[in-house]
Scaffold this active site. Structure first.
Site, PDB file in Angstrom:
ATOM      1  N   ASP A 113       0.853  -1.178   0.000  1.00 23.10           N
ATOM      2  CA  ASP A 113       0.000   0.000   0.000  1.00 23.10           C
ATOM      3  C   ASP A 113       0.892   1.231   0.000  1.00 23.10           C
ATOM      4  O   ASP A 113       1.782   1.363   0.857  1.00 23.10           O
ATOM      5  CB  ASP A 113      -0.905   0.014   1.236  1.00 23.10           C
ATOM      6  CG  ASP A 113      -1.979  -1.058   1.183  1.00 23.10           C
ATOM      7  OD1 ASP A 113      -1.991  -1.832   0.208  1.00 23.10           O
ATOM      8  OD2 ASP A 113      -2.796  -1.112   2.121  1.00 23.10           O
ATOM      9  N   ASP A 171     -15.417  -2.829  -1.568  1.00 22.42           N
ATOM     10  CA  ASP A 171     -15.036  -2.564  -0.193  1.00 22.42           C
ATOM     11  C   ASP A 171     -16.306  -2.273   0.592  1.00 22.42           C
ATOM     12  O   ASP A 171     -17.139  -1.467   0.158  1.00 22.42           O
ATOM     13  CB  ASP A 171     -14.099  -1.364  -0.119  1.00 22.42           C
ATOM     14  CG  ASP A 171     -12.902  -1.505  -1.057  1.00 22.42           C
ATOM     15  OD1 ASP A 171     -12.462  -2.655  -1.258  1.00 22.42           O
ATOM     16  OD2 ASP A 171     -12.425  -0.486  -1.571  1.00 22.42           O
TER      17      ASP A 171
END
Length: 238
Positions: A8, A129
C-alpha cells in the site's frame, strides 16, 4: 488459493492503514521496489498494489513508486486506487500492470467497468469494499446503500477477471478476515473472489482456503509485522 502480498503506497512509501484511516498509517518502508523484490524472493506469484493517495484524490498519485516496482520484479501485479477513466486504465496496462482494480467507478460508472473488461479481457478486476455488507467508495470515505452481493452480481456477464472483497472493519486490524461473508459472496457469483482485510495468520489463510470457493487472499500488515511468514504461507497453500 493464491496469496497476494500487499504493498500500500502513501506519499511514495509502503504503509498500512487501520480500517482505511489515512491518519492511522504505519510506515513499513521507504523503498517500494525493494519490498516487492523481498516478496518475490519469498516466492509470491502475484503482487497487490494500492495507490492510497490516488483512491482519495481520484487520480494516480504514486505512479513513480508503482513504476519502480514494475521495473524491479517479473511477477504480475494488480493495482487499485484512483483508476477512474479509460485513459488511466490504458496507461497503467501499457506500463506493464497485469490487472487494474476498479472500485469507486464500479458504483459510480459501471458502464466503464464493462467497457474496460471488454477492451482488456482478463485485465480488469472489481474492488468491492464494504462495511456491514454495504459498499463504500472514494477511499472508503463514502458509504452507499448498495449491497456487495448485488453489485457483484451486476458484473456477472461483464467479463471481469476477479472480485476483490475487502471488509473495511477488518482491514489492518489483525482480527482475522470475514470468512463467512467472503465465502457467501464467492458462492453467489461465478467470478473468482479474492479476500482482503484482516488476514493475519496461517489459520486465517487455511480457513479461507478450506471454504473451497475463495480464489485468493491479500495480506499486508501481517507480513510486515512478522505474524505471517510469506514463504511458509505459500508452501502451506501450495
Amino acid at each position: 488459493m493464491i496469496l497476494y502480498p500487499a504493498i500500500d503506497l502513501k506519499d511514495g512509501a509502503c504503509v498500512r492503514l487501520l480500517r482505511g484511516d489515512m491518519e492511522a498509517a504505519t510506515v513499513f518502508g521507504e523503498d517500494p521496489a525493494a519490498q516487492a523484490q523481498s516478496f518475490v524472493a519469498a516466492g509470491c506469484e502475484w503482487l497487490h498494489l494500492v495507490d492510497l493517495n490516488g483512491a482519495f484524490e481520484g487520480r494516480p498519485v504514486n505512479a513513480a513508486a508503482v513504476e519502480s516496482i514494475l521495473a524491479a520484479v517479473d511477477v504480475p501485479a494488480q493495482l487499485g486506487g484512483g483508476i477512474r477513466d479509460m485513459a488511466t486504465i490504458e496507461a497503467w496496462l501499457d506500463r506493464g500492470l497485469a490487472r487494474v482494480i476498479l472500485g469507486t467507478v464500479a458504483v459510480e460508472n459501471p458502464d466503464l467497468v464493462r467497457e474496460a473488461a471488454r477492451a482488456f479481457p482478463g485485465k480488469v478486476a472489481v474492488g468491492l469494499d464494504a462495511r456491514n455488507g454495504r459498499v463504500a467508495t472514494r477511499g472508503w470515505a463514502t458509504e452507499t446503500d448498495m449491497q456487495v452481493t448485488d453489485l457483484a452480481k451486476s458484473f456477472e456477464d461483464a467479463g471481469v477477471a476477479a472480485i476483490i472483497y475487502t471488509d473495511i472493519d477488518r482491514d489492518g486490524a489483525m482480527q482475522g478476515p470475514n470468512v463467512a461473508a467472503t465465502a457467501a459472496l464467492a458462492r453467489a457469483v461465478e467470478m473468482p473472489v479474492i479476500a482482503s482485510g484482516g488476514v493475519s495468520s496461517m489459520d486465517d489463510l487455511l480457513a479461507l482456503r478450506d471454504t473451497g470457493v475463495i480464489a485468493g487472499a491479500i495480506s499486508g500488515r501481517a507480513l510486515y509485522d512478522g505474524a505471517l511468514d510469506l514463504s511458509q504461507a505459500i508452501a502451506a497453500l501450495g
